[in-house]
Design a protein around this motif. Structure first.
Motif, PDB file in Angstrom:
ATOM      1  N   SER A   3      29.095 -23.452  -0.069  1.00  0.00           N
ATOM      2  CA  SER A   3      28.476 -22.526   0.875  1.00  0.00           C
ATOM      3  C   SER A   3      29.515 -21.673   1.578  1.00  0.00           C
ATOM      4  O   SER A   3      29.212 -20.595   2.076  1.00  0.00           O
ATOM      5  CB  SER A   3      27.658 -23.302   1.912  1.00  0.00           C
ATOM      6  N   ASN A   4      30.776 -22.143   1.625  1.00  0.00           N
ATOM      7  CA  ASN A   4      31.820 -21.342   2.260  1.00  0.00           C
ATOM      8  C   ASN A   4      32.053 -20.035   1.508  1.00  0.00           C
ATOM      9  O   ASN A   4      32.447 -19.033   2.095  1.00  0.00           O
ATOM     10  CB  ASN A   4      33.129 -22.136   2.329  1.00  0.00           C
ATOM     11  N   ARG A   7      29.509 -17.603   2.738  1.00  0.00           N
ATOM     12  CA  ARG A   7      29.725 -17.155   4.114  1.00  0.00           C
ATOM     13  C   ARG A   7      30.883 -16.172   4.230  1.00  0.00           C
ATOM     14  O   ARG A   7      31.074 -15.566   5.277  1.00  0.00           O
ATOM     15  CB  ARG A   7      30.000 -18.358   5.020  1.00  0.00           C
ATOM     16  N   ASP A   8      31.679 -16.029   3.187  1.00  0.00           N
ATOM     17  CA  ASP A   8      32.841 -15.154   3.226  1.00  0.00           C
ATOM     18  C   ASP A   8      32.384 -13.699   3.298  1.00  0.00           C
ATOM     19  O   ASP A   8      31.650 -13.226   2.438  1.00  0.00           O
ATOM     20  CB  ASP A   8      33.692 -15.382   1.975  1.00  0.00           C
ATOM     21  N   THR A   9      32.819 -12.989   4.322  1.00  0.00           N
ATOM     22  CA  THR A   9      32.415 -11.589   4.482  1.00  0.00           C
ATOM     23  C   THR A   9      33.590 -10.643   4.287  1.00  0.00           C
ATOM     24  O   THR A   9      33.598  -9.537   4.816  1.00  0.00           O
ATOM     25  CB  THR A   9      31.806 -11.359   5.882  1.00  0.00           C
ATOM     26  N   GLN A  41      25.664  -7.521  12.757  1.00  0.00           N
ATOM     27  CA  GLN A  41      25.110  -8.676  12.055  1.00  0.00           C
ATOM     28  C   GLN A  41      24.403  -8.261  10.765  1.00  0.00           C
ATOM     29  O   GLN A  41      24.517  -8.941   9.744  1.00  0.00           O
ATOM     30  CB  GLN A  41      24.143  -9.424  12.982  1.00  0.00           C
ATOM     31  N   LEU A  83      23.143 -22.280   2.133  1.00  0.00           N
ATOM     32  CA  LEU A  83      23.339 -21.675   3.448  1.00  0.00           C
ATOM     33  C   LEU A  83      22.441 -22.272   4.522  1.00  0.00           C
ATOM     34  O   LEU A  83      22.855 -22.423   5.669  1.00  0.00           O
ATOM     35  CB  LEU A  83      23.095 -20.166   3.371  1.00  0.00           C
ATOM     36  N   ALA A 217      23.728 -22.562  12.548  1.00  0.00           N
ATOM     37  CA  ALA A 217      25.089 -22.714  12.023  1.00  0.00           C
ATOM     38  C   ALA A 217      25.434 -21.567  11.080  1.00  0.00           C
ATOM     39  O   ALA A 217      26.558 -21.048  11.095  1.00  0.00           O
ATOM     40  CB  ALA A 217      25.229 -24.057  11.312  1.00  0.00           C
ATOM     41  N   PHE A 218      24.468 -21.160  10.263  1.00  0.00           N
ATOM     42  CA  PHE A 218      24.715 -20.047   9.347  1.00  0.00           C
ATOM     43  C   PHE A 218      24.900 -18.742  10.108  1.00  0.00           C
ATOM     44  O   PHE A 218      25.850 -17.990   9.869  1.00  0.00           O
ATOM     45  CB  PHE A 218      23.561 -19.921   8.357  1.00  0.00           C
ATOM     46  N   THR A 221      28.261 -18.008  11.851  1.00  0.00           N
ATOM     47  CA  THR A 221      29.468 -17.720  11.076  1.00  0.00           C
ATOM     48  C   THR A 221      29.840 -16.244  11.096  1.00  0.00           C
ATOM     49  O   THR A 221      30.987 -15.896  10.843  1.00  0.00           O
ATOM     50  CB  THR A 221      29.290 -18.165   9.608  1.00  0.00           C
ATOM     51  N   PHE A 222      28.891 -15.366  11.375  1.00  0.00           N
ATOM     52  CA  PHE A 222      29.226 -13.940  11.401  1.00  0.00           C
ATOM     53  C   PHE A 222      28.765 -13.256  12.685  1.00  0.00           C
ATOM     54  O   PHE A 222      28.747 -12.033  12.769  1.00  0.00           O
ATOM     55  CB  PHE A 222      28.597 -13.213  10.198  1.00  0.00           C
TER      56      PHE A 222
END
Length: 258
Positions: A3-4, A7-9, A41, A83, A217-218, A221-222
């Protein structure tokens, strides 16, 4: 896939600039219609969606002929299980159907953002999302038989002797005292009335919503932390000491008549 990765943007600078130019107008327009998220977002969600589509391109997701990212059901299931920690395949399929009311068999980034906004939104938003997962556009009601079949799927792991009787009693209890309990058909207004009185029945006949902790939590992350208020600068005057008279102004003498 971890899942990491989802989450990488981060992106290569040249590609990031290109995508930002492509998405800019869409993000601004969507931000005006989606108060749950700001432009920052939504931009991050668009980027995550783009990466998800790239990762699942061989499954049918990816860029369409119009250069628009599209996510199919398989990619959606894999992404949401990672996610949002939704492991129930039936719940994932129901959620996908709710976000794809026209049965196009894919989601766009805008649909993805609106779906997450509903999951983050009010109890009414969540109830309406669940309702779309339970019903089809051509038959916007829940029949007693449909509720019973969905309830059986939801309680499949419950160990009871009379499973069919248990599910029937569950549906009867939910509809007791309602118009739907007499007619055997549950329309949307009746469902919303039930949920307003008993919010725990939002997921009336099937689990659809992710755990609130997993969703938070998801989103965290951003989501940038809130900006601290700026402190006002205070300008201190010249310091003087009681015994210092070197630079002190002499007292003004009273006017005298000439």
């Amino acid at each position: 896939m971890s899942s990491n990765v989802y989450r990488d943007t981060t992106l290569e600078p040249s590609k990031a600039r290109h995508l930002q130019a492509v998405w800019d107008d869409r993000v601004r327009a969507l931000a005006r219609k989606t108060p749950a998220f700001d432009e920052y977002q939504i931009q991050a969600l668009y980027l995550i969606f783009h990466k998800l589509c790239e990762a699942h391109e061989w499954w049918g997701s990816g860029l369409g002929k119009d250069r628009t990212d599209r996510m199919d059901r398989v990619g959606f299931r894999d992404a949401c299980s990672a996610l949002l920690d939704i492991q129930d395949g039936a719940a994932l399929d129901a959620l996908f159907s709710a976000l794809d009311p026209n049965n196009k068999r894919y989601l766009t980034a805008a649909r993805w953002v609106k779906g997450l906004a509903a999951l983050k939104g009010s109890d009414l938003d969540k109830a309406q999302l669940c309702w779309r997962a339970y019903t089809k556009e051509e038959t916007p009601v829940l029949t007693r038989s449909d509720m019973s079949s969905r309830t059986k799927a939801m309680f499949m792991d419950v160990g009871v002797d009379d499973f069919d009787g248990f599910c029937k009693e569950f549906v009867d209890t939910m509809l007791k005292g309602t118009k739907a309990g007499k007619e055997g058909v549950l329309p949307l207004p009746e469902y919303l009335d039930i949920v307003s009185k008993r919010p725990l029945l939002t997921e009336l006949v099937q689990t659809v919503l992710p755990d609130a902790g997993a969703l938070d939590a998801f989103l965290a992350t951003f989501t940038p932390p809130p900006r601290q208020p700026r402190r006002r600068r205070t300008t201190a005057g010249p310091s003087t000491t009681s015994g210092s008279t070197a630079h002190s102004r002499p007292p003004r003498s009273p006017p005298t008549d000439l």
